[in-house]
Motif scaffolding. Sequence first.
Motif, PDB file in Angstrom:
ATOM      1  N   GLN A 199       0.752  -1.302  -0.021  1.00  0.00           N
ATOM      2  CA  GLN A 199       0.020   0.118   0.031  1.00  0.00           C
ATOM      3  C   GLN A 199       0.891   1.291  -0.037  1.00  0.00           C
ATOM      4  N   GLU A 200       1.790   1.256   0.723  1.00  0.00           N
ATOM      5  CA  GLU A 200       2.869   2.484   1.023  1.00  0.00           C
ATOM      6  C   GLU A 200       3.496   2.656  -0.588  1.00  0.00           C
ATOM      7  N   ILE A 201       3.973   1.601  -1.344  1.00  0.00           N
ATOM      8  CA  ILE A 201       4.535   1.837  -2.432  1.00  0.00           C
ATOM      9  C   ILE A 201       3.739   2.396  -3.404  1.00  0.00           C
ATOM     10  N   GLY A 202       2.364   1.562  -3.662  1.00  0.00           N
ATOM     11  CA  GLY A 202       1.387   2.311  -4.359  1.00  0.00           C
ATOM     12  C   GLY A 202       1.221   3.958  -3.994  1.00  0.00           C
ATOM     13  N   MET A 203       1.310   4.255  -2.799  1.00  0.00           N
ATOM     14  CA  MET A 203       0.914   5.776  -2.438  1.00  0.00           C
ATOM     15  C   MET A 203       2.360   6.512  -3.012  1.00  0.00           C
ATOM     16  N   LEU A 204       3.358   5.808  -2.897  1.00  0.00           N
ATOM     17  CA  LEU A 204       4.756   6.681  -3.448  1.00  0.00           C
ATOM     18  C   LEU A 204       4.564   6.849  -4.822  1.00  0.00           C
TER      19      LEU A 204
END
Length: 851
Positions: free
Chosen positions: A752-757
């Motif tokens: 999820q964090e990588i998607g946000m980045l």
Amino acid sequence: MLRTALRNVFAHKARLLMTVLAVLLGVAFVSGTLVFTSTISAAYQKSSEKGYSHVDLAIEPPSGSAAAEPGGRPGEVKRLSQATLDKARALPGTESASGSVTGFTALADKHGKLVGKGWQSSGGNYDAGRNGRGEDARYPMKHGRAPRSSDEVAVDSATAQRTGFKVGDTARMSVDGPVLKQRVVGVFDTDDGNVAAGGTLVLFDTPTAQRLFAQPGQYDQITLKAADGTSQSELKAQAKKILPAGSEAVTGKKLADDQSEAIKKSMSGMQTAMLVFAGISLFVGIFIIANTFTMLVAQRTKELALLRAVGAGRRQVTRSVLVEALVVGTVAAVAGLAAGVGVGAVLRSLMGRFGAEVPDGPLIVDGTAIGASLATGIVVTVLAAWLPARKAAKIPPVAAMSSVHAAATTRSLVIRNTFGALLAAAGTALVLYGAGMDDSDTAKLPLGAGAATLLIGVFVLTPLLSRPLIAAAAPLMRIFGVSGKLARQNSVRNPRRTAATASALMIGLTLITGMTVIAGSVQQAIEKMATDALKADYTVSMANRSPLSPQVERKLAHDDQVESVSPLRNSPARIGGSTEYLTGVNGGSIDDLTDLPFVSGGWDGLSGDKAVVDKDTAKSKGWKTGSTFPVVFEDGKKSRMTVAGVYEGNEMIQGIMLDTGTLDPHMKQLSSMQVMVKTKDGTSDSAKTSLERAMGNNPAVQVQDEKDVSESIAKAFTLMLNMLYGLLAMAVIVAVLGVVNTLAMSVFERSQEIGMLRAIGLDRRGIKRMVRLESLVISLFGGVLGIGLGVFFGWAAGRIVGLSLSTYTLVLPWDRLGIFLGLAAVVGMLAALWPARRAAKLNMLTAIKTE
């Protein structure tokens, strides 16, 4: 719960693959070691049994030193006589009897190079019976006939095949220095274990062998074959009546059993060493397995909480995780066993590639290998999963569903850091205590225990150490912009996971660094000793360090290039109530050839009844310059010697030295361990060539200058280190899998964090760089810890080595340490390839929706 556990195994196949590989590698090493050593041991045992197939009884000469007996001469070797052999042949239960005498024989191939392994190059006698026309059942002739005169030999068929020797060829060989040119009259088959291992066996006629290896009419052993209807025990009973005093009759069965036991013992050292490295790989694997299950359990916290909420008990949750571990461990252990069988077969073939031939025989996969491999893989995996399983079961369902359990409590971190600090302090204290002891044997226990305790303590403390050490890399990481900053933050976000990942690499590099530091320091110490103690330009010795003929010294003395020469002879003598070795040197030239500092006195006047003694011997005997002591020489003659000087000895030159003019008349067989030579123009290619030519270009004789000695020492240590590096590479491979595993799961957790980045502008290249830099930082963290600990352990172990090696000083091989740190960086970069690629390929919208 069982069905749920099994479904979870198959549901997380990709994530568990790395765990399976980690266990598989460790188990493969264990099973491969056991299969390899069992196969080699069985092959040699079978070969040794065949070697005794023609022996029903052996008569062995008295064992032990004759000097211990009243009136016995120091160093006297007892052998069997021709009379005993004749009596053995006359026994009613004897079909045939043979006498054997053996010794070192260096054989040169057709290009003048030494055949075999030096130490395994041997010679013996062909016993042709009373009339000299009989057959020796031990050595059936394949081509030609047995040797009958002093200029004839027979060679074993394996050597003949390797060298191309045929009946009628002339072979060059040496027993104690001078070259012998012998005519090959026969090629024979043998079951001798040394030949099976790649050595050589040359047979002379009996009188020639006795002259070369013993005394006329003497034998090292007499073997008997029983007549039909006579058992080995009956033949032994008959032989007891003819045994000389102190001799022993041993049955062929016992000889074969004893040799098999000796082979087992000789193989046990190799087996133990290889199993130690297998254990290291598994030890490293434990961190990876525990780390994997910790992350798997953390990712399934809500799932486990839901099971608890619908009625599953703590024990059921724990058991479900352990069932998964059991399945994974079983699959990995079975696969590891199969891989280990292949490893054993490869190791056996590699021995042949490196010139160490092995007798033919099947690949042995016994119950020990199967049981140990399966138990190791399953037990290690289940134990590694037990703590995460227990921890998961303790989480309250409501807390797990709301994720309030995620961060470690301050109390747990304080307890961990306190425990780790205590272990590290205790380990450091034990290591320092062991390093400061004066007895090397006593110091090994505290040093080993301290090293293990400190290693565990540092592992426990790695979460605490990770923050400051990784923070030190911040200036470098800023170069890579946002990706570098995020990588540094990610690497310290979960200190426990980072610590477990880095620890796997830390252990491997600790061992590699420590061994490299010790080996390099010992090598330099030996080189320094050789250069400090000797002023001679060359030393001449046999390839296997056996005694040199006095002809060598005489030939060198007459060489035009030689300025001065001195032998180093060894002769046993009785001084007081103990047997000591006297060293004979040329009193007139020894001062020009050595550089030994004297505490008192000197080389002047080393003749007649004068002797010089090293400081340690003088101290133990209570002697000083001017002291006198009684001596009983090798031939039994008595004399009284006077100490003319006390010198600082070392591992190369020490003991009681006297002039050869005094010692030689008392030696039973005149020989030298080595000859020191000083040439007129110093060391040069022409001088060395001249000396080698004076020796008849003998492959068994080594002419070495300081550089040659240094290179031979370096070669031995390099070979040893390369073997250790090869074995420890397994631990590094397992560590690589650990880094890959951690990064892959970390990417999964942070989807999820990588998607946000990605959504806010970080491109795929930036994501890849972030994951790679995170891997690089973690690997370098483990590398710095490992190299630091390795240097500390190397220093401590070196203090113990220095007790027995006076020239030892710590040498830090900065070039290799740099390579090791670079290796850690390479490990990090390689391990990040797949996780980084996977992270970059994530669909940003799908990743953002991931829970």
